[in-house]
Structures are given as C-alpha cells and as structure tokens.
Design an enzyme around this catalytic site. Structure first.
Site, PDB file in Angstrom:
ATOM      1  N   LYS A 136       0.847  -1.190   0.000  1.00  0.00           N
ATOM      2  CA  LYS A 136       0.000   0.000   0.000  1.00  0.00           C
ATOM      3  C   LYS A 136       0.884   1.242   0.000  1.00  0.00           C
ATOM      4  CE  LYS A 136      -3.996  -2.058   2.224  1.00  0.00           C
ATOM      5  NZ  LYS A 136      -4.820  -2.025   3.431  1.00  0.00           N
ATOM      6  N   HIS A 139       2.329   6.645   3.069  1.00  0.00           N
ATOM      7  CA  HIS A 139       1.862   8.029   3.006  1.00  0.00           C
ATOM      8  C   HIS A 139       2.641   8.924   3.977  1.00  0.00           C
ATOM      9  CE1 HIS A 139      -0.394   7.088   6.598  1.00  0.00           C
ATOM     10  NE2 HIS A 139      -0.949   6.070   5.968  1.00  0.00           N
ATOM     11  N   HIS A 142       3.145   7.951   7.494  1.00  0.00           N
ATOM     12  CA  HIS A 142       4.217   7.005   7.815  1.00  0.00           C
ATOM     13  C   HIS A 142       5.563   7.731   7.915  1.00  0.00           C
ATOM     14  CE1 HIS A 142       1.329   3.971   6.005  1.00  0.00           C
ATOM     15  NE2 HIS A 142       1.505   3.567   7.248  1.00  0.00           N
TER      16      HIS A 142
END
Ligand code: ARG
Length: 576
Positions: A136, A139, A142
């Site tokens: 995933k 972003h 993170h």
C-alpha cells in the site's frame, strides 16, 4: 555545570528556608536569552517553592525578603529580584571556564547527566514507529511516524535508556489475498526485483480495481488468503518473497533517512496468537455479539455496548486490534519493558484507547507503561509526480530541489558529493518543518518554505553547523583545554553561555512531553547566537591566545548544535 550552579544557588536558598536543595533545584531556571539584552543567569520564582515559607501575600515582597537573606559567594556574584522571583548572576570567569570545559570534555553526552534528569526512568524502552503497510501507499503519516519515532528513540537512548526500535509492518490482510491472486496476471518478477515497492503497489492497484467488478478475482483472492491463513507452503513462499523484498527496499530508504530498526515485526506474526486472544476473551466472558453479527468487547461503563471494540468478524477471523492485543501481550512477556511507545497519526487514537482498555480489563498491568504518541496530518505534500506514494519520492524531491537551490546559490561550496550533501540538507529541512509545531497539530507543507536558507529551517541549522566547522579548520591546538576567559569578554559570548545553561532544561522538557519543538527552537536560538558571535569575534588576525579561546568557544557551539541536530535525526554537515 548548569547543575553545579543550580546546586550552589539551591544550597544558599536551602539554608534560609530549611528545604533540602534537591527540592529547590527543579525550580531554579536558566533565564531565556533575549536579543542583546543582558540579564542575570538564573531565577527562582518564590511561588514555585514547595511548602509555605512565605507569609506576605505579595510575591514581590516575598522575593525581596528571600533575597535579603541570601549572600553572594564565590559562585554567585549577584542577587536581585524580579517580579516575584529572585535572580542570580554567576561569577563570569567561573561560568565561562566551567561551561566551555564541560562541553569540550563531555561531547555528545553534554547535558545528559544533569541533575534535572535524575528522576528519569532509564530502563528498557520499546519504540514502535514507521510501520508501513506492504503493497500500500507509504503516506506522509508514515513519514511522520518514522521521523518522530526515530527522534523519541534517539532521545531516550541519549538519556541512558536501553531502546528497542521496532517496525510493525502491515504485512497481513486482504491486500495479500489480492496480490496473491493478481500477481500471476499483472505481476512481473523482473519488475518486482527492480523496484519491489512500486511494483507491488501497481499490481495491488490493478487487481483491486479488477476485483471490484470481477467476482472471480475476488473469490480467488479470498481463496489465496485462506491458503495463507492455513499455512499453504506455496502461498506462504510467495508472501515471504513479497515481504522480504519490501523490507530490503524499505531498509535502503530508511538508511538514506538515517533511521534504523532493531526488529521488523508485523501483523503476520500474530495471526495465530490473535486466535488465542479471542479464546482468552471468550473464556473470560468478554465477548458479546452485536445486532449486526460483529463480535465485540464491551467497553461501556453501563454494559450497554455504547462503547465497544470489534475484535472478530462474523466468520471468526481476527482484526487489526486483535493482532495488536496479541502483539502487546507478546512484547510484555518477551521484553518486560519499562515503557512502550506507539507512534501513529491521531486517527488511531480510539484504536489505542481501546487497545489499552482491553489490556487493562485482561489484567495486564504493564499497560500502564504503554503510551500512544499521536500526531496530526500534513497537508499539501506533493512531489512532481503528484501525491506522495513512496517515501523514496519525498527524499528524491527534497534532494533535487535542494540541488537546484545549491546550484543557484553563490555561497555554496563545491562538495565531494553534492547529491549527498543536498540530501542531508533536504532531510534536515523536512524534519525541522515537521518538528516546529506541536506534534498533534495538522500543518500545511510547503517545499519553498521548508527549504529556505534563512529563517527557522533545517537548511539554516545545516548552514550554521557547516560554517562553524569550516571556521574550526583554523584551530590547530584542539587538545588544549586551557584558555584565558578574559579573551572571551563579549556580550555575544555571555548570551551564548546563558543559552548553554538552558540546554538540560530543554532536554528535560522535551523528554517529559515528547515534543521536539522545544529542542528545535533551542537550536534555532543557538544558531542565531552563533551567527552574532561569528560577526563580532574574529579569529583570523587575532593573537594566538584570543584565537584559541574564541575557537574553543565556537567549537562548544558546534558541539551542542550537532548534538541537538543528531537527536532530531539530522546528520550535521561539515561542508555545504
Ligand atoms: N500499519 C499501520 C498503519 O499503517 C500502523 C501500525 C501502528 N502500530 C500498531 N501497533 N497498530 O496504519
């Protein structure tokens, strides 16, 4: 050092008030430096003194009364009063000698043995941060978790804790079902090896889109997930392959960022243990079924399910929180940590509240040592490719923008590896921009603002450090600690020394609140003081004694600046 002076003051006051000096020390504060203003070094607010030692209602009178009973000595050269406080000035010669020597001796441990930190727990601290989800987006949340967690780990380590740095990967769940089902169709081993994160993400995006319309794909994703859950060797080996390559890739990017982990844990470690947790909850009668078939733990006071946490799907599978319960208990048993800190964005606040509450109901006492450090959202962090998808993109963008700025600047020196220099400045800029405000606040990100060379930016800190470093090339007698304090009679030195006195207080506060902004603003202050001193204290053309004393002073600034930068996660540059 600052301690030595605080103690000397505390002892004086202690004789008057009959309080042990230890009780007074935390209330004796180094006075913040204001531009060009000369002021005393320390102050003690009478209303902060524990107990009731004063009878006048006016704090001003109380301060006057206390001051009148105190006497100067070889350490304290002046005692006065401010509004409700007693202020102290330290003997200049002693102050100069003690602080500069101490910094040059202690180096990176400067300030870390302060008496103010004596009550700090120095046990085992587990910090869990970054924790991206494989396949995933990585972003901006993170990224924030990564740099904040790294900062907390650095700080804890610096004050003497044993720290375990843990990355808890999102390496389980339906995305792997989809990847497993879709890899045959959309995947390519070569591309996977060349750029695992990007390729897995691409496959994931494609197969999720297909699965929306195509029930067969959805079914085969479910089948793959089922096989994974059952430990089917082929499914597991594909999963391991994805996971290993991803970690390898993450590690490379973390390295660029100057971040490391002792352990890569992940949700996948807890699939079975999560089932054990469900059994445990069931055996304790803690599971209830809601009207829509979810299995929950009731967290309401009244037992009416008004607050609850879903721990199991109707098909018996465990959820994110169930795995977190298993992971927390596992860590409690395995590490018997003194402290565990989770770093995520604030959208997970309820998740962690529920997690801690359930652990408490389960009688896990160590939950009182668990803490969730939460942070706000970053808006507008875009790269030339658009939204941030990978951490790498952010670092590349910072580097290329910084290279551009360097090319346009006249003052840039040629460095051996301009790309590396640009990267380290760029990262400093990202970190400072992120750490300037309260962590909990959302903020608007702007590249131009973050990368400015003046103003309170990471670029400014790097620039100041590099400038000090190059000045110190003139210093030939570094080992000589002796110096003549008379050579350092300048208001800029005095202000800087007073600023040094505050370092341990700032560390103390930063540690207590786990908010880097105090340290950031301290370092900005130090940077400005360095520049003022740089302008007024010339080294070239001065007599050897003066030059030596000044260089020793500049080195002290460099050491404290570098220490603070490293704590924040910035690698100080020697040249730029
Ligand atoms: N992987 C999660 C996410 O990206 C963060 C994990 C945080 N840690 C935890 N123990 N739940 O949202």
């Amino acid at each position: 050092m600052a301690c030595l002076f605080r103690r000397a003051i505390a002892e004086q006051v202690s004789q008057v008030l009959g309080l042990p000096p230890e009780k007074l020390i935390p209330h004796i504060h180094a006075i913040q430096v204001h531009r060009k203003q000369d002021s005393p070094d320390f102050q003690l607010y009478v209303n902060s003194v524990p107990g009731d030692h004063f009878n006048a209602t006016s704090q001003v009178e109380n301060a006057l009364k206390l001051a009148s009973k105190l006497a100067r000595n070889s350490v304290i050269s002046e005692i006065r009063t401010g509004r409700g406080s007693v202020t102290f000035r330290i003997n200049r010669d002693l102050l100069t000698k003690t602080i500069l020597r101490k910094i040059n001796q202690d180096g990176s441990s400067f300030g870390m043995n302060s008496e103010l930190l004596s009550n700090t727990s120095r046990g085992l601290t587990l910090v869990e941060y970054s924790s991206p989800n494989i396949a995933k987006k990585f972003h901006v949340g993170h990224l924030r978790s990564t740099i904040i967690g790294n900062f907390i780990a650095n700080l804890k380590e610096a004050v003497g804790c044993k720290v375990i740095r843990m990355n808890y990967l999102g390496d389980w769940g339906f995305q792997f079902g989809l990847l497993g089902a879709g890899f045959n169709k959309y995947g390519c081993e070569e591309k996977l090896r060349a750029n695992p994160l990007q390729h897995l993400f691409e496959v994931y995006v494609k197969v999720s889109a297909t699965a929306e319309k195509d029930d067969d794909i959805k079914q085969s994703a479910q089948d793959f997930m089922q096989r994974l859950e059952n430990g089917h060797p082929q499914a597991l080996s594909l999963w391991t392959h994805f996971r290993d390559l991803s970690i390898e890739e993450y590690a490379k990017v973390y390295k660029r960022l100057g971040v490391r982990f002792d352990e890569y844990s992940g949700e996948s470690f807890y699939t079975e243990k999560a089932q054990d947790i469900l059994k445990l909850l069931k055996s304790k009668g803690m599971l209830k079924t809601t009207g829509d078939g979810k299995i929950v733990v009731d967290l309401s006071e009244q037992g009416d399910l008004s607050t609850h946490s879903t721990v199991m799907r109707s098909d018996g599978t465990a959820l994110y929180i169930t795995r977190d319960l298993a992971a927390a208990i596992d860590r409690m048993e395995k590490y018997t940590f003194d402290e565990m800190i989770y770093v995520t964005d604030k959208s997970q606040q309820t998740h962690f509240e529920h997690l801690f509450k359930i652990l408490e109901i389960l009688g896990k006492e160590r939950v009182s040592k668990c803490q969730h450090v939460k942070f706000g959202r970053v808006q507008g962090m875009q790269t030339r490719r658009g939204d941030v998808i990978f951490l790498e993109d952010v670092l590349d963008e910072a580097r290329s923008r910084m290279l551009q700025n360097m090319a346009n600047s006249e003052t840039s020196k040629t460095t051996e590896d301009p790309a590396d220099t640009a990267e380290k400045i760029g990262i400093a800029a990202l970190i400072v921009q992120d750490f300037k405000g309260p962590l909990f606040s959302d903020y608007q990100f702007q590249w131009d603002q973050a990368l400015q060379s003046s103003g309170d930016t990471g670029v400014f800190l790097q620039y100041t450090h590099a400038r000090l470093h190059s000045l110190l090339n003139l210093w030939e007698t570094r080992e000589k600690e002796e110096f003549d304090a008379n050579c350092l009679q300048d208001p800029s030195v005095s202000s800087t020394l007073r600023h040094f006195l505050r370092y341990d207080e700032v560390i103390h506060k930063t540690l207590k609140e786990l908010q880097p902004r105090y340290l950031v603003s301290y370092l900005m202050g130090l940077g400005h003081l360095a520049n003022v001193a740089h302008r007024s204290l010339h080294v070239k053309g001065s007599s050897p004694d003066v030059a030596h004393a000044r260089l020793l002073f500049f080195n002290s600034i460099r050491v404290v600046l570098a220490n603070g930068m490293r704590l924040l996660g910035i690698t100080p540059l020697d040249k730029m």
